[in-house]
Motif scaffolding. Sequence first.
Motif: not given
Length: 214
Positions: A46-50, A58-62
């Motif tokens: 999950v860290q890899f996917a993020l 250019h942003q993280l999902p909410s």
Amino acid sequence: MFTSLVQAFDEHGEGLVFRGPDFEWIPEKHESKTPHLKMEDALKLVQFALTKYSMEMHQLPSRVVIHKSSRWTHEEKTGIHAGLKGRVSRYDLIALQRQDHVRLITTSKYPPLRGTRFQIAELDYLYTTGFVAELGQFHGMHVPSPLLIADHIGSDSSRETLVGEILTLTKMNWNAARLGGLLPITLEFARRVSDIMKEIPVDEEPQPQAKFYS
């Protein structure tokens, strides 16, 4: 050795494809015959996917929603939670499984309506295929079976919201003329991408844009 595959979709339905880190699965050493990640592997995945998502968007999902075709283990849930902690506060982990043991029988000659949902104990069943009243048609050759929604772990998203999202995602296969399929595009696309990934050398980085796998 099995290679993890990750398909990430944004709120517009645009897909990103990543090849995750390898992990070892030895069935003889586990009770289940279905591959499951260890806690540290789930965390890394999950860290890899993020990280990949952030690089492309250019942003993280909410909010993160993960669809899985097998039940969630304690180690997998713990690893995902740890990997999202401090980066994404809202998440839903859902197990969606094909099954043909439970069906509804109607009094008419048509199968249940597409979108019909019923519950047995803690399990939800959703007809993602079935009779479409607006068209007066059933787009299938056999008696349909509902999809089993076996798990829901995570944020306070209601079951109604999650079921509605799953139903919507069954209509997002742009490569088919059917109104909707049995599986949401998240799982359906993952199955198709895995077949393509088998032909890509392990030392070659796959293209992240979903258009290369359509």
